[in-house]
Design an enzyme around this catalytic site. Structure first.
Site, PDB file in Angstrom:
ATOM      1  N   ILE A 196       0.830  -1.213   0.000  1.00 14.09           N
ATOM      2  CA  ILE A 196       0.000   0.000   0.000  1.00 14.09           C
ATOM      3  C   ILE A 196       0.868   1.269   0.000  1.00 14.09           C
ATOM      4  O   ILE A 196       0.416   2.344  -0.395  1.00 14.09           O
ATOM      5  CB  ILE A 196      -0.946  -0.016   1.234  1.00 14.09           C
ATOM      6  CG1 ILE A 196      -2.155   0.851   1.010  1.00 14.09           C
ATOM      7  CG2 ILE A 196      -0.221   0.356   2.502  1.00 14.09           C
ATOM      8  CD1 ILE A 196      -3.256   0.644   2.038  1.00 14.09           C
TER       9      ILE A 196
ATOM     10  N   HIS B 119       6.057 -11.896   6.067  1.00 14.28           N
ATOM     11  CA  HIS B 119       5.903 -11.476   4.663  1.00 14.28           C
ATOM     12  C   HIS B 119       7.270 -11.260   4.047  1.00 14.28           C
ATOM     13  O   HIS B 119       8.240 -10.936   4.737  1.00 14.28           O
ATOM     14  CB  HIS B 119       5.052 -10.200   4.551  1.00 14.28           C
ATOM     15  CG  HIS B 119       5.497  -9.085   5.429  1.00 14.28           C
ATOM     16  ND1 HIS B 119       5.192  -9.036   6.770  1.00 14.28           N
ATOM     17  CD2 HIS B 119       6.246  -7.978   5.173  1.00 14.28           C
ATOM     18  CE1 HIS B 119       5.729  -7.948   7.304  1.00 14.28           C
ATOM     19  NE2 HIS B 119       6.383  -7.294   6.354  1.00 14.28           N
TER      20      HIS B 119
HETATM   21  P1  5GP Z   1       7.475  -4.527   7.320  1.00 12.77           P
HETATM   22  O1  5GP Z   1       7.978  -3.168   7.721  1.00 12.77           O
HETATM   23  O2  5GP Z   1       6.666  -5.181   8.439  1.00 12.77           O
HETATM   24  O3  5GP Z   1       8.547  -5.431   6.797  1.00 12.77           O
HETATM   25  O4  5GP Z   1       6.526  -4.279   6.083  1.00 12.77           O
HETATM   26  C1  5GP Z   1       5.171  -4.021   6.196  1.00 12.77           C
HETATM   27  C2  5GP Z   1       4.718  -3.534   4.848  1.00 12.77           C
HETATM   28  O5  5GP Z   1       3.326  -3.686   4.764  1.00 12.77           O
HETATM   29  C3  5GP Z   1       5.014  -2.050   4.586  1.00 12.77           C
HETATM   30  O6  5GP Z   1       5.790  -1.915   3.398  1.00 12.77           O
HETATM   31  C4  5GP Z   1       3.638  -1.422   4.462  1.00 12.77           C
HETATM   32  O7  5GP Z   1       3.596  -0.405   3.489  1.00 12.77           O
HETATM   33  C5  5GP Z   1       2.763  -2.601   4.093  1.00 12.77           C
HETATM   34  N1  5GP Z   1       1.387  -2.510   4.553  1.00 12.77           N
HETATM   35  C6  5GP Z   1       0.974  -2.195   5.805  1.00 12.77           C
HETATM   36  N2  5GP Z   1      -0.364  -2.227   5.884  1.00 12.77           N
HETATM   37  C7  5GP Z   1      -0.813  -2.591   4.652  1.00 12.77           C
HETATM   38  C8  5GP Z   1      -2.116  -2.790   4.108  1.00 12.77           C
HETATM   39  O8  5GP Z   1      -3.143  -2.643   4.775  1.00 12.77           O
HETATM   40  N3  5GP Z   1      -2.186  -3.163   2.801  1.00 12.77           N
HETATM   41  C9  5GP Z   1      -1.073  -3.334   2.032  1.00 12.77           C
HETATM   42  N4  5GP Z   1      -1.259  -3.688   0.761  1.00 12.77           N
HETATM   43  N5  5GP Z   1       0.164  -3.140   2.511  1.00 12.77           N
HETATM   44  C10 5GP Z   1       0.304  -2.777   3.804  1.00 12.77           C
END
Ligand code: 5GP
Ligand code: ZN
Length: 138
Positions: free
Chosen positions: A33, A101
């Site tokens: 997103i 993820h």
């Molecule tokens: P992390 O920092 O945990 O490795 O990555 C989380 C990722 O999830 C971030 O890049 C953020 O932009 C994405 N993200 C968070 N909430 C959502 C959402 O509701 N939908 C989508 N498509 N991506 C999300």
């Protein structure tokens, strides 16, 4: 198993709509997103595992195989110049959503990010290097 409070459980289960670019029984792959670059995608297992430590080995292996396939597909379609595969575990490592993820981040010349997703380089003494080496070697 899913976690009722987890946004990625809701997204991977289809409860919250997402831009899904791939789906099978075990994974959903969505567009991020808030993307680092155009095409930034996330591989989500449909089961809830907070991080790599909780992921069953077989599923972790499948996630990597899927990452390879999608990296090829994205590179063909987007004509990107490179692609980072990133997977954060724990708040200190930059994890903000605690459902495993993998990030697939297409890279383009002058895409506004550092060439390398960046970290500072440590200057370790020989002693420190030997110490960590002795701890880690198996
Ligand atoms: P992390 O920092 O945990 O490795 O990555 C989380 C990722 O999830 C971030 O890049 C953020 O932009 C994405 N993200 C968070 N909430 C959502 C959402 O509701 N939908 C989508 N498509 N991506 C999300
Ligand atoms: Zn979850």
């Amino acid at each position: 198993m899913t976690d009722t409070n987890c946004i990625f459980c809701k997204i991977s289960g289809g409860e919250i709509p997402s831009k899904t670019i791939y789906e099978d029984d075990e994974f959903r792959v969505i567009l991020d997103i808030s993307p680092a670059t155009k095409g930034h995608a996330l591989i989500l297992p449909k089961e809830h595992y907070a991080n790599i430590f909780e992921m069953p080995e077989q599923l972790a292996g499948k996630a990597m195989i899927l990452a390879k396939k999608l990296a090829k597909h994205m590179t063909n379609v987007l004509k990107c110049d490179g692609l980072n595969i990133v997977q954060n575990n724990g708040e200190m490592a930059g994890q903000t959503v605690f459902h495993f993820h993998m990030h697939l981040i297409p890279r383009y010349k002058q895409d506004g990010n550092e060439e390398k997703l960046c970290w500072n380089h440590l200057e370790l003494s020989q002693e420190e290097l030997d110490d960590v080496f002795e701890k880690l070697r198996q």
